[in-house]
Design an enzyme around this catalytic site. Structure first.
Site, PDB file in Angstrom:
ATOM      1  N   PHE A 180       0.821  -1.222   0.000  1.00  0.00           N
ATOM      2  CA  PHE A 180       0.000   0.000   0.000  1.00  0.00           C
ATOM      3  C   PHE A 180       0.849   1.265   0.000  1.00  0.00           C
ATOM      4  O   PHE A 180       0.371   2.336  -0.350  1.00  0.00           O
ATOM      5  CB  PHE A 180      -0.953  -0.005   1.211  1.00  0.00           C
ATOM      6  CG  PHE A 180      -0.339   0.477   2.493  1.00  0.00           C
ATOM      7  CD1 PHE A 180       0.304  -0.399   3.343  1.00  0.00           C
ATOM      8  CD2 PHE A 180      -0.410   1.818   2.851  1.00  0.00           C
ATOM      9  CE1 PHE A 180       0.878   0.041   4.522  1.00  0.00           C
ATOM     10  CE2 PHE A 180       0.152   2.269   4.029  1.00  0.00           C
ATOM     11  CZ  PHE A 180       0.808   1.381   4.867  1.00  0.00           C
ATOM     12  N   LYS A 181       2.107   1.154   0.388  1.00  0.00           N
ATOM     13  CA  LYS A 181       2.943   2.353   0.476  1.00  0.00           C
ATOM     14  C   LYS A 181       3.113   3.034  -0.879  1.00  0.00           C
ATOM     15  O   LYS A 181       3.415   4.214  -0.941  1.00  0.00           O
ATOM     16  CB  LYS A 181       4.277   2.010   1.106  1.00  0.00           C
ATOM     17  CG  LYS A 181       4.060   1.549   2.560  1.00  0.00           C
ATOM     18  CD  LYS A 181       5.309   1.526   3.373  1.00  0.00           C
ATOM     19  CE  LYS A 181       5.014   1.291   4.847  1.00  0.00           C
ATOM     20  NZ  LYS A 181       4.513  -0.076   5.128  1.00  0.00           N
TER      21      LYS A 181
END
Ligand code: PLP
Length: 462
Positions: A111-112
């Site tokens: 998700f980063k």
């Protein structure tokens, strides 16, 4: 829109200044002076929009004058163009009331990428306009570093140095950091754990001569622009399940408290979120704190969900700042006590935290069992971080309120644990299938501030 420090002693900054600065000069974290509101009608109007257009509408009020509307729209378009899924953050159903928000379709499969790809484009635009060059130094337990390198590789006005704990990241994570060939990318394997890496990073920011000399900039999860980028998918997912007309809850696999804090901001903006559940692995300092046991550091135990193996959860400071009624001096004192091992949370602040957050933990065995059970029951192969979330979400769900668990990484990023749990080997997506064949480039380095600073000074603009 002004940004203020959680410790009350640093200058107020605009959005782009706060983004380029990272950590405030008083050691605090920047937060917006006030949180913009979205009305129910504005939230309802997000339904059916592209992810990019929803992102523009949710983030625009936080940007102030830092970027013109057309410029900001173009930045968002570029940021998400490299994702492998047209919806960017698709929702999958696990059972009648439980959903997975897939946040792993970006270039490094975690998700980063949502925040880092955006921040890369924001930095490039802001630095080109100012005619400036910066040195980005980041500490990572694995996913932040690969996402940062992917976002900044080859950019003209930036060198990027990433500190990761030697031997404590997965092979995919390591290769994503060590295989980019661009000369502005520098992977540093530190002899220590993630908290050591994060501590050395903080030391560098607190050494003002060094900080100003190399024009240090930070993109760790304390960077406000990263939190902001993560607010968007709370809105898009909640709206697709019926918000603002229906409440939803979220469970978030948590380490540095950045992702869950973005959910807290979404709620403050007006998104009808019922519960925000913090899910930790066996390194459960946040769960213990939210259960009223104070915040006390212990040893970090390596787990199958290494991106959450954390004792000092940086963004928790932002939640404490609000829980202590935005009293910067009180927060500064807690952080001093933390250096010496830990602190107790006052009764009033504890009530405020419990008002906003629930929590739970998953042991190693429970994490692996959840991977296996989810595959059997819903035909979904999930990563160990996501499994921590799914296990805690199942305990905390209430009838009538949909639960969305954030799926924070692709299972192929953590193949050993996934295979151990399920006997299924998760293949890499085709676009990165040659990762194991690319040559690696990395410097092994002592957990020592002077050694790190010398290395960085010697390799800028190389
Ligand atoms: C970083 C990370 C987390 C933890 O997110 P925080 O914002 O640090 O709480 C969870 N899962 C994965 C896969 C991550 O990379």
């Amino acid at each position: 829109m002004k940004y203020i420090s959680t410790r009350g002693q640093a200058p107020e900054l605009t959005f782009d200044e706060a983004m380029l600065t990272g950590l405030a000069r008083d050691g605090g974290l920047y937060v917006p002076e006030s949180v913009p509101q979205m009305s129910a009608a504005e939230i309802a109007a997000l339904e059916g929009l592209s992810y990019e257009e929803a992102a523009f509408r949710v983030m625009r009020p936080f940007i102030g004058e830092s970027f013109a509307d057309d410029e900001f729209r173009a930045i968002i378009e570029r940021a998400y163009a490299g994702f492998g899924h047209a919806a960017r953050a698709p929702l999958k159903q696990l059972d009648s009331g439980h959903f997975l928000l897939e946040l792993f379709h970006g270039p490094t499969l975690a998700f980063k990428d949502f925040a880092m790809q955006l921040i890369g484009q924001l930095f490039q635009t802001a630095l080109a306009r100012r005619g400036e060059r910066v040195t980005i130094v980041g500490a990572t337990s694995g996913d932040t570093g690969s996402a940062a390198i992917e976002a900044f590789r080859g950019l003209k006005n930036v060198d990027v140095f990433i500190l990761y704990p030697h031997g404590r990241v997965s092979e995919v994570q390591r290769r994503q950091m060590t295989t980019p060939s661009e000369s502005n990318v520098h992977a540093l394997a530190v002899d220590g754990d993630f908290d050591d890496c994060q501590a050395r990073l903080k030391d560098m920011f607190n050494d003002f001569d060094f900080r100003d000399g190399v024009r240090l900039a930070g993109v760790n999860s304390i960077n406000w622009a990263r939190v902001l980028a993560q607010v968007v998918y709370y809105f898009t997912s909640a709206v697709s399940l019926g918000a603002p007309h229906r409440k939803v809850s979220f469970t978030v696999p948590t380490g540095n408290f950045g992702d869950i804090f973005a959910g807290y901001i979404a709620k403050k903006m007006g998104l009808p979120i019922d519960r925000l559940v913090v899910a930790t692995n066996q390194n459960d300092i946040l769960h213990r704190c939210l259960s009223g046991q104070g915040y006390h550091k212990g040893p970090t135990h390596p787990s199958v969900s290494p991106s959450m193996d954390i004792q000092v959860s940086s963004n928790f400071e932002r939640a404490l700042f609000d829980a202590y009624n935005r009293d910067g001096r009180a927060v500064a004192q807690l952080m001093d006590e933390l250096k010496a091992g830990g602190f107790e949370v006052s009764q009033g602040a504890m009530e405020a935290l419990r008002e906003s957050f629930d929590s739970g933990r998953a042991s190693e065995a429970e994490t692996l069992a959840t991977i296996k059970a989810t595959l059997a029951q819903s035909a979904e192969l999930i990563c160990p971080h996501t499994a921590v979330g799914v296990k805690v979400a199942d305990e905390q769900r209430v009838a009538g309120v949909p639960m969305i668990t954030l799926a924070t990484a692709h299972p192929a990023k953590f193949p050993a644990a996934v295979e151990e749990a399920s006997s299924v080997h998760p293949p890499l997506p085709p676009r990165m299938a040659d990762l194991y064949d690319r040559p690696e480039r990395v410097t092994r380095i002592a957990n020592d501030l002077a050694a790190l600073q010398d290395h960085i000074k010697g390799h800028i603009g190389a």
